[in-house]
Design a protein around this motif. Structure first.
Motif, short mmCIF file in Angstrom:
data_model
loop_
_atom_site.label_atom_id
_atom_site.label_comp_id
_atom_site.label_asym_id
_atom_site.label_seq_id
_atom_site.Cartn_x
_atom_site.Cartn_y
_atom_site.Cartn_z
N ARG A 119 0.91 -1.25 -0.05
CA ARG A 119 -0.07 -0.05 0.00
C ARG A 119 0.71 1.35 0.06
N LEU A 120 1.80 1.23 0.87
CA LEU A 120 2.81 2.37 0.86
C LEU A 120 3.51 2.45 -0.65
N ALA A 121 3.71 1.32 -1.09
CA ALA A 121 4.38 1.49 -2.58
C ALA A 121 3.54 1.90 -3.77
N GLY A 122 2.18 1.98 -3.32
CA GLY A 122 1.08 2.52 -4.19
C GLY A 122 0.27 1.18 -5.17
N LYS A 123 0.94 0.08 -4.79
CA LYS A 123 0.35 -0.88 -5.40
C LYS A 123 -1.05 -1.53 -4.81
N LYS A 124 -1.99 -2.03 -5.69
CA LYS A 124 -3.20 -2.26 -5.53
C LYS A 124 -3.20 -3.81 -4.97
N PHE A 125 -2.21 -4.73 -5.04
CA PHE A 125 -2.60 -5.83 -4.85
C PHE A 125 -1.50 -6.48 -3.67
N PRO A 126 -2.02 -7.15 -2.71
CA PRO A 126 -1.10 -7.61 -1.32
C PRO A 126 0.02 -8.15 -1.87
N ASP A 127 1.16 -8.10 -1.11
CA ASP A 127 2.19 -8.87 -0.94
C ASP A 127 1.89 -10.24 -0.67
N LYS A 128 2.93 -11.04 -0.63
CA LYS A 128 2.73 -12.41 -0.46
C LYS A 128 2.72 -12.69 1.31
N ALA A 129 1.99 -13.52 1.63
CA ALA A 129 1.65 -13.60 3.19
C ALA A 129 2.99 -13.46 3.94
N PRO A 130 4.33 -14.00 3.57
CA PRO A 130 5.42 -13.86 4.43
C PRO A 130 5.79 -12.34 4.68
N VAL A 131 5.62 -11.54 3.68
CA VAL A 131 6.05 -10.16 3.75
C VAL A 131 4.94 -9.55 4.56
N LEU A 132 3.66 -9.68 4.53
CA LEU A 132 2.74 -9.16 5.47
C LEU A 132 2.94 -9.51 6.73
N ILE A 133 3.20 -10.65 7.06
CA ILE A 133 3.37 -11.28 8.29
C ILE A 133 4.58 -10.65 9.07
N GLU A 134 5.72 -10.30 8.28
CA GLU A 134 6.94 -9.68 8.65
C GLU A 134 6.58 -8.27 9.01
N CYS A 135 5.74 -7.66 8.42
CA CYS A 135 5.36 -6.12 8.59
C CYS A 135 4.57 -6.00 9.89
N VAL A 136 3.80 -7.04 10.13
CA VAL A 136 2.97 -7.00 11.45
C VAL A 136 3.81 -7.05 12.61
N LYS A 137 4.79 -8.25 12.47
CA LYS A 137 5.66 -8.61 13.69
C LYS A 137 6.73 -7.38 13.68
N SER A 138 7.27 -6.53 12.83
CA SER A 138 8.22 -5.41 13.09
C SER A 138 7.33 -4.34 13.48
N ALA A 139 6.30 -4.07 12.85
CA ALA A 139 5.62 -2.87 13.58
C ALA A 139 5.04 -2.96 14.68
N VAL A 140 4.72 -4.55 15.27
CA VAL A 140 4.36 -4.29 16.68
C VAL A 140 5.47 -4.35 17.56
N ARG A 141 6.48 -5.05 17.14
CA ARG A 141 7.68 -5.03 17.93
C ARG A 141 8.25 -3.63 18.27
N GLU A 142 8.21 -2.74 17.28
CA GLU A 142 8.76 -1.46 17.25
C GLU A 142 7.69 -0.44 17.97
N PHE A 143 6.48 -0.91 17.78
CA PHE A 143 5.54 0.08 18.88
C PHE A 143 5.77 -0.36 20.32
N ALA A 144 6.07 -1.51 20.57
CA ALA A 144 6.26 -1.88 21.87
C ALA A 144 7.65 -1.23 22.46
N LYS A 145 8.57 -1.20 21.52
CA LYS A 145 9.83 -0.30 21.85
C LYS A 145 9.40 1.03 22.28
#
Length: 189
Positions: free
Chosen positions: A41-67
């Motif tokens: 979405r940030l790259a301006g694309k309409k179609f989602p990335d593959k699940a591993p990329v999306l899952i990694e986004c969730v993990k990194s965003a949550v871990r960064e917010f916890a910090k």
């Protein structure tokens, strides 16, 4: 309330400004809330990335917010609409590097693609050990109430379930109701 923060992710066809996510953020205030856009979405694309990329986004965003909040991820609640909620459950159930969180809220969980009830998205359910909230419409084409009921039996812990009468997958017009249900559920974690 035991939660120190909330991280929300949008569905495949929307972004972090989705009205339901904004309504949830307002309903849980002053709880710190982060709404996150996926990389495609940030790259301006309409179609989602593959699940591993999306899952990694969730993990990194949550871990960064916890910090940022100076807490552990176990003190955060995560969730989202449709694909966003599904990716949260997949991040939390990862067998190699699970994201440990206080709870997961799924709004319109996409149990299967429309008109493809044989393609269930439940293979990871047995590894979910966080408290779960599922909010779905009774007319959701991604999972009927009966189909969802069967799927929830695969979970180690019984989820909290809220059905919105006559609601379809997008739960149009139900943002305030969804936000209230999420806020009430958070009070009991």
């Amino acid at each position: 309330m035991n939660a120190r923060g909330l991280v929300l992710f949008p569905g495949a066809g929307s972004d972090a400004q989705h009205s339901a996510l904004v309504a949830i953020e307002h309903a849980v205030a002053p709880l710190p809330t982060l709404r996150v856009d996926f990389p495609y979405r940030l790259a301006g694309k309409k179609f989602p990335d593959k699940a591993p990329v999306l899952i990694e986004c969730v993990k990194s965003a949550v871990r960064e917010f916890a910090k940022q909040l100076q807490c552990d991820t176990e003190q955060l609640v995560i969730g989202g609409r449709s694909m966003g909620g599904r990716m949260c459950t997949m991040a939390a159930s990862d067998e190699v590097d699970p994201l440990n969180v206080l709870g997961i809220a799924c709004i319109g969980y996409p149990l299967h693609p429309p008109k493809k009830p044989d393609k269930l998205r439940t293979e990871h359910f047995g590894n979910l050990h966080s408290p779960l909230l599922f909010i779905s419409g009774t007319r959701d084409e991604f999972g009927t109430p009966d189909e969802l009921e069967l799927a929830w039996k695969l979970l180690p812990i019984q989820p909290t379930v809220q059905m919105i009468e006559k609601g379809r997958h997008e739960l149009r017009g139900a943002d305030a109701q969804v936000a209230t249900l999420v806020a009430q559920w958070l009070q009991n974690l």
